[in-house]
Design a protein around this motif. Structure first.
Motif, mmCIF file in Angstrom:
data_model
loop_
_atom_site.group_PDB
_atom_site.id
_atom_site.type_symbol
_atom_site.label_atom_id
_atom_site.label_comp_id
_atom_site.label_asym_id
_atom_site.label_seq_id
_atom_site.Cartn_x
_atom_site.Cartn_y
_atom_site.Cartn_z
ATOM 1 N N GLY A 5 0.817 -1.202 0.000
ATOM 2 C CA GLY A 5 0.000 0.000 0.000
ATOM 3 C C GLY A 5 0.853 1.255 0.000
ATOM 4 N N PHE A 6 0.312 2.313 -0.577
ATOM 5 C CA PHE A 6 1.001 3.595 -0.668
ATOM 6 C C PHE A 6 0.158 4.673 -0.007
ATOM 7 C CE2 PHE A 6 2.841 1.042 -3.944
ATOM 8 C CZ PHE A 6 4.158 1.457 -4.031
ATOM 9 N N ILE A 7 0.738 5.306 1.006
ATOM 10 C CA ILE A 7 0.099 6.455 1.642
ATOM 11 C C ILE A 7 0.743 7.695 1.039
ATOM 12 C CG2 ILE A 7 -0.460 7.618 3.810
ATOM 13 C CD1 ILE A 7 -1.656 4.811 3.536
ATOM 14 N N GLY A 8 -0.007 8.372 0.182
ATOM 15 C CA GLY A 8 0.551 9.448 -0.626
ATOM 16 C C GLY A 8 0.863 8.897 -2.007
ATOM 17 N N THR A 9 0.336 9.550 -3.025
ATOM 18 C CA THR A 9 0.492 9.022 -4.386
ATOM 19 C C THR A 9 0.924 10.157 -5.303
ATOM 20 O OG1 THR A 9 -1.382 7.569 -3.886
ATOM 21 C CG2 THR A 9 -0.587 7.577 -6.143
ATOM 22 N N GLY A 10 2.230 10.407 -5.354
ATOM 23 C CA GLY A 10 2.752 11.497 -6.167
ATOM 24 C C GLY A 10 3.849 11.033 -7.102
ATOM 25 N N HIS A 11 4.797 11.936 -7.383
ATOM 26 C CA HIS A 11 5.809 11.657 -8.399
ATOM 27 C C HIS A 11 6.810 10.601 -7.970
ATOM 28 C CE1 HIS A 11 8.068 14.449 -5.885
ATOM 29 N NE2 HIS A 11 9.157 14.066 -6.483
ATOM 30 N N ILE A 12 6.948 10.354 -6.649
ATOM 31 C CA ILE A 12 7.823 9.282 -6.185
ATOM 32 C C ILE A 12 7.055 7.964 -6.076
ATOM 33 C CG2 ILE A 12 9.164 8.433 -4.230
ATOM 34 C CD1 ILE A 12 10.621 10.497 -5.874
ATOM 35 N N ALA A 13 5.833 8.033 -5.550
ATOM 36 C CA ALA A 13 5.058 6.811 -5.345
ATOM 37 C C ALA A 13 4.699 6.137 -6.662
ATOM 38 C CB ALA A 13 3.787 7.126 -4.554
ATOM 39 N N ALA A 14 4.366 6.921 -7.676
ATOM 40 C CA ALA A 14 3.861 6.341 -8.930
ATOM 41 C C ALA A 14 4.848 5.384 -9.591
ATOM 42 C CB ALA A 14 3.448 7.449 -9.885
#
Length: 251
Positions: A5-14
Motif C-alpha cells: 500500500g502507498f500512503i501518498g500518491t505522487g511523483h515518487i510513489a507512482a
C-alpha cells in the motif's frame, strides 16, 4: 507476492507502484493525488482507498508523504505490529516514524528517484535494508548506510541532481543560442552526459576525479572549463548548498 500500500500518491510513489505491480505485487493507493491515483488505476488496476483501508489491506506500507504533512496524515491511522514500513520521506526521523506508526516497528528509510522504474537507481537504506533488496534488486542496487546522519547526507546528494540538471540546461541553452537548434542542442547535451556516465567504471572512490583529470589535461578546453568553475567558486557553492541541506534535514 505481497500486498503493498502507498500512503501518498505522487511523483515518487507512482514509479514505485508501477515497478511493484510489474513484479506481481498487489497494489493499493490513497487518493491524495487524485490524478495520479486514477492514472495508476487505469494503467495497472490498483485499488484506490482511504488511508486506513490501504493500511488494513497491506503487508508492506510505503509512506510517500511530504514531510510537513506526515504527522497530520499518519497520526489518526492505526498500523499493525506485523507490518513492514518503507519511508521515502526526507527529514522524518526513525524516532518519529516509530511514534506515528506504532505498534509497527519494522522500518526502512530510503531515497528513491523516479527513474528506478527503469532500473539503475541506487537506494540508500537505513533500517531493514534486506526488505528493499527483496523488493528492488537486482534492477536497483541497495546501499546500506550506518545511521540517519549518513542517510541525510545521501538525501543531500539526491538534491544535487536537479542542480546538475540546471547547469546542463544552461549549457544546452547556450549551445542552442549558438547553433540556432534548441532541440538538437538539448539532445546532444543530454546524450553526451548520459553516454559518458554509462561508460564509466563504477564502484571505486576517486573514479570521478580520475576521469576528470584524464580529460582536463594541460592546454585542453576541458582544463579551461574546470579551471573556470574553480575560479568562479562553483565548488564552494556546491559544498555550501549540500551543507545547508544537511543541516535542514537534521532539524
Amino acid at each position: 507476492m505481497s500486498r503493498i500500500g502507498f500512503i501518498g500518491t505522487g511523483h515518487i510513489a507512482a514509479p514505485i507502484a508501477r515497478l511493484m505491480a510489474a513484479k506481481g505485487h498487489e497494489i493499493s493507493v490513497t487518493e491524495r493525488n487524485a490524478e495520479v491515483s486514477a492514472a495508476l488505476k487505469a494503467e495497472l488496476g490498483v485499488t484506490i482507498a482511504p488511508p486506513q483501508a490501504v493500511i488494513d489491506a497491506s503487508d508492506i506500507v510505503f509512506l510517500c508523504l511530504r514531510p510537513h504533512i506526515a504527522a497530520e496524515v499518519l497520526a489518526p491511522l492505526t498500523f499493525r505490529a506485523d507490518q513492514q514500513v518503507v519511508s521515502v520521506m526526507a527529514a522524518v526521523s526513525a524516532e518519529d516514524l516509530a511514534k506515528l506508526c506504532a505498534p509497527a516497528s519494522d522500518f526502512v528509510q530510503t531515497i528513491p528517484l523516479g527513474f528506478l522504474q527503469s532500473g539503475g537507481c541506487p537506494m540508500a537504506a537505513f533500517g531493514k535494508d534486506r526488505l528493499l533488496a527483496e523488493l528492488f534488486e537486482p534492477e536497483n542496487p541497495v546501499v546500506k548506510v550506518a545511521d540517519e546522519a549518513a542517510l541525510n547526507a545521501h538525501f543531500a546528494i539526491c538534491a544535487m541532481v536537479p542542480g546538475i540538471l540546471d547547469l546542463m540546461a544552461t549549457g544546452a541553452e547556450w549551445l542552442g543560442d549558438v547553433t540556432g537548434d534548441a532541440d538538437g542542442a538539448e539532445f546532444y547535451t543530454t546524450q553526451l552526459m548520459a553516454g559518458f556516465l554509462a561508460a564509466m567504471e563504477k564502484g571505486t572512490a576517486g573514479r570521478l576525479a580520475q576521469e576528470r583529470d584524464a580529460l582536463a589535461t594541460e592546454g585542453t578546453l576541458s582544463l579551461q572549463m574546470t579551471g573556470t568553475l574553480i575560479e568562479q567558486g562553483a565548488h564552494e557553492a556546491l559544498r555550501a548548498a549540500l551543507g545547508a541541506i544537511g543541516k535542514r534535514l537534521e532539524n
